[in-house]
Design an enzyme around this catalytic site. Structure first.
Site, PDB file in Angstrom:
ATOM      1  N   ALA A  98       0.775  -1.240   0.000  1.00 23.27           N
ATOM      2  CA  ALA A  98       0.000   0.000   0.000  1.00 23.27           C
ATOM      3  C   ALA A  98       0.807   1.291   0.000  1.00 23.27           C
ATOM      4  O   ALA A  98       0.318   2.314  -0.484  1.00 23.27           O
ATOM      5  CB  ALA A  98      -0.939  -0.001   1.202  1.00 23.27           C
TER       6      ALA A  98
ATOM      7  N   GLY B   3      -1.445   6.232  -2.016  1.00 19.52           N
ATOM      8  CA  GLY B   3      -2.311   6.807  -3.038  1.00 19.52           C
ATOM      9  C   GLY B   3      -3.496   5.926  -3.376  1.00 19.52           C
ATOM     10  O   GLY B   3      -4.634   6.393  -3.469  1.00 19.52           O
TER      11      GLY B   3
ATOM     12  N   ARG C 178       8.372   3.087   4.939  1.00 20.45           N
ATOM     13  CA  ARG C 178       7.281   3.399   4.026  1.00 20.45           C
ATOM     14  C   ARG C 178       5.936   3.457   4.765  1.00 20.45           C
ATOM     15  O   ARG C 178       5.025   4.177   4.358  1.00 20.45           O
ATOM     16  CB  ARG C 178       7.232   2.359   2.900  1.00 20.45           C
ATOM     17  CG  ARG C 178       8.391   2.485   1.927  1.00 20.45           C
ATOM     18  CD  ARG C 178       8.475   1.298   0.972  1.00 20.45           C
ATOM     19  NE  ARG C 178       7.239   1.093   0.225  1.00 20.45           N
ATOM     20  CZ  ARG C 178       6.904   1.740  -0.887  1.00 20.45           C
ATOM     21  NH1 ARG C 178       7.719   2.678  -1.366  1.00 20.45           N
ATOM     22  NH2 ARG C 178       5.789   1.466  -1.516  1.00 20.45           N
TER      23      ARG C 178
ATOM     24  N   ASP D 232       4.935  -9.001   5.424  1.00 20.29           N
ATOM     25  CA  ASP D 232       5.351  -9.415   4.089  1.00 20.29           C
ATOM     26  C   ASP D 232       4.103  -9.899   3.373  1.00 20.29           C
ATOM     27  O   ASP D 232       3.439 -10.840   3.823  1.00 20.29           O
ATOM     28  CB  ASP D 232       6.383 -10.542   4.201  1.00 20.29           C
ATOM     29  CG  ASP D 232       6.943 -10.979   2.849  1.00 20.29           C
ATOM     30  OD1 ASP D 232       6.227 -10.876   1.825  1.00 20.29           O
ATOM     31  OD2 ASP D 232       8.097 -11.452   2.816  1.00 20.29           O
TER      32      ASP D 232
ATOM     33  N   CYS E 177       4.020  -0.824 -12.437  1.00 25.87           N
ATOM     34  CA  CYS E 177       4.324   0.387 -13.204  1.00 25.87           C
ATOM     35  C   CYS E 177       5.556   0.140 -14.076  1.00 25.87           C
ATOM     36  O   CYS E 177       6.481   0.945 -14.111  1.00 25.87           O
ATOM     37  CB  CYS E 177       4.520   1.587 -12.280  1.00 25.87           C
ATOM     38  SG  CYS E 177       5.818   1.391 -11.047  1.00 25.87           S
TER      39      CYS E 177
END
Length: 487
Positions: free
Chosen positions: A111, A115, A139, A161, A230
């Site tokens: 996550a 966003g 993060r 994980d 991406c």
């Protein structure tokens, strides 16, 4: 030239010249309206009055391309208050493909920085539960920051994980936005412009497949799983989906994305390897399609138990079920603390004159040494991996509590007691570490914590010693707001 490393994709990119031209241009900013806090029309008017020129995308009217900007949109009070999220156009597609609905239980398996999790919550109208997971504590801080900035009260943040994410909950929808070689970020990342190395292409698919397998195991029968990356590499995209479809023959079906979403079809062959024909239903987005980054999206429907699933499936204990229970993995559900909620509501009413209705529909959870969190969830999974739930309202402060900056931004604007309305110069002085005299007539009844308000909006916590006022905002938030006031 940056595009030289992408020559291997020339035969699968629909318009090679346009692709090259897009990589050579700076990527424009795009912002997504947060309807949980802002009205799109009012937000657009405010930004355009400041000199921004905005163009909504026809396939997602709440996503706006910034055509002209007098300064970065992140340096607006509206961004700081959580009225919008800066999210590139291509990155908005996976959640639209997932299509989460109000009241559902949804998992974002990778996550951070938040966003897509915040987009899920907004699309669900703040109703249901979003589990936002990431294994990296660094993060996680960014993830929690964004969830709280956007006022998300229906999220449970976990640190695990994703390949071993705990069971016991049957998710309606799962997003597997997998770590990848990130070639789609080439317009804004020098590292991505270097392209993926051979070692990366060998290593990453195994991680991606493991995450997708776990996501499918955690979904309920009939549930939807979206796999996205991406990157442009078929090894990390169609090849991963193809392998999972073959392993889960009859249990998983690839579906077309909802109508109207952009992109081109997935590739069915790559470097001598042929994929299943239905892999064409996947969607590829290149930088020239949306003047954005690159993205790959696949939508899968779980039709039955997958071969690698635990006996009995992922469990089916609903968040509103009767009493703590356990799925096949033994997960219990922790109920909210009704007594604690009464205490904190009474404290906020006493300290700031807030009407109890301001906190209606919210439930209280405590975290040892971390304070009290409010969430729109009457019960939450009892996973050991849980990091936070909802939005933190107060921190422990000796024998009492200290309101958090995010808590006051979310609920403090309606304060009628111990609140100070500040002009720009006085607020700037506080944020620079100076003390100021409260304006005449401020409803300060006694020494202690106060709500700092600017232009009618609560912006954080201050402290009044009976004569002078000082800021109690966290250093990072204070620095951000100071930069905004400089505009």
């Amino acid at each position: 030239m940056a595009t030289a490393v992408f020559e291997r994709y020339r035969t699968i990119i629909d318009d090679w010249e346009a692709f090259q031209a897009a990589l050579a241009r700076p990527q424009p900013a795009t912002l997504r309206v947060n309807r949980l806090k802002a009205d799109p029309g009012a937000l657009r008017t405010r930004l355009e009055e400041r000199g921004f020129r905005l163009e909504p995308y026809d396939w997602y009217p709440d996503l706006w391309r910034v055509v002209e900007e007098p300064f970065p949109p992140a340096l607006t009070l509206e961004h700081w208050l959580g009225w919008f999220y800066l999210q590139e156009a291509a990155a908005a597609v996976p959640v639209l493909a997932l299509d989460p609905r109000p009241g559902e239980v949804v998992l974002d398996l990778s996550a951070a920085p938040g966003g897509k999790s915040t987009q899920m919550a907004e699309r669900m109208g703040g109703r249901g539960m979003v589990v936002a997971n990431d294994p990296d504590p660094r993060r996680l801080a960014a993830l929690a920051h964004n969830l709280q900035r956007l006022g998300i009260t229906m999220a449970v943040v976990t640190r695990a994980d994703g390949r071993q994410f705990p069971g016991g909950v049957a998710f309606d929808r799962v997003l597997v936005d997998a770590p990848c070689s990130a070639e789609g970020n080439a317009r804004r990342s020098a590292r991505a412009r270097e392209g993926a190395g051979r070692h990366q292409r060998r290593r990453l698919p195994a991680v991606q497949e493991a995450l997708l397998r776990r996501g499918l195991a955690l979904a309920r029968p009939g549930g939807v799983v979206v796999y996205s990356t991406c990157t442009f590499a078929p090894e990390e995209n169609e090849a991963v989906v193809d392998r999972i479809l073959r392993e889960a023959e009859g249990a998983v079906r690839l579906e077309p994305l909802p109508p109207g979403l952009p992109g081109t079809a997935g590739v069915t062959a790559w470097e001598g390897r042929r994929f299943r024909p239905e892999v064409e239903l996947c969607r590829r987005l290149y930088p020239h399609h949306l003047d954005s980054g690159g993205m790959f999206v696949a939508r899968l429907r779980k039709e039955g138990p997958v071969p690698w699933e635990e006996p009995g499936g992922p469990g089916a204990v609903p968040p509103g079920g009767a009493g703590p229970g356990g799925g096949p993995d033994g997960v219990g559900w922790q109920a909210a603390d009704a007594g604690l909620r009464e205490q904190v509501v009474a404290w906020f009413r006493q300290e700031f004159g807030l009407d109890e209705a301001v906190l209606a529909g919210l439930y209280a959870y405590s975290s040892e040494g971390q304070g009290i969190w409010l969430a729109s969830l009457p019960r939450i999974p009892g996973w050991e991996e849980r990091w936070s739930v909802g939005l933190r309202l107060v921190r422990a402060h000796g024998a009492t509590w200290k309101p958090t900056s995010f808590g006051l931004v979310q609920w403090g604007s309606a304060a009628t007691r111990n609140v100070v309305d500040l002009e720009k110069e006085a607020l700037r002085a506080l944020l620079e570490g100076r003390q100021v005299t409260p304006p005449p007539g401020a409803p300060l009844e006694r020494r202690g914590w106060v709500v700092l308000r600017y232009r009618g909006y609560a912006v954080g916590c201050g402290f009044w010693d009976g004569e002078r006022l000082r800021s109690a905002l966290p250093q990072e938030r204070a620095g951000e707001l100071r930069s905004i006031l400089a505009r």
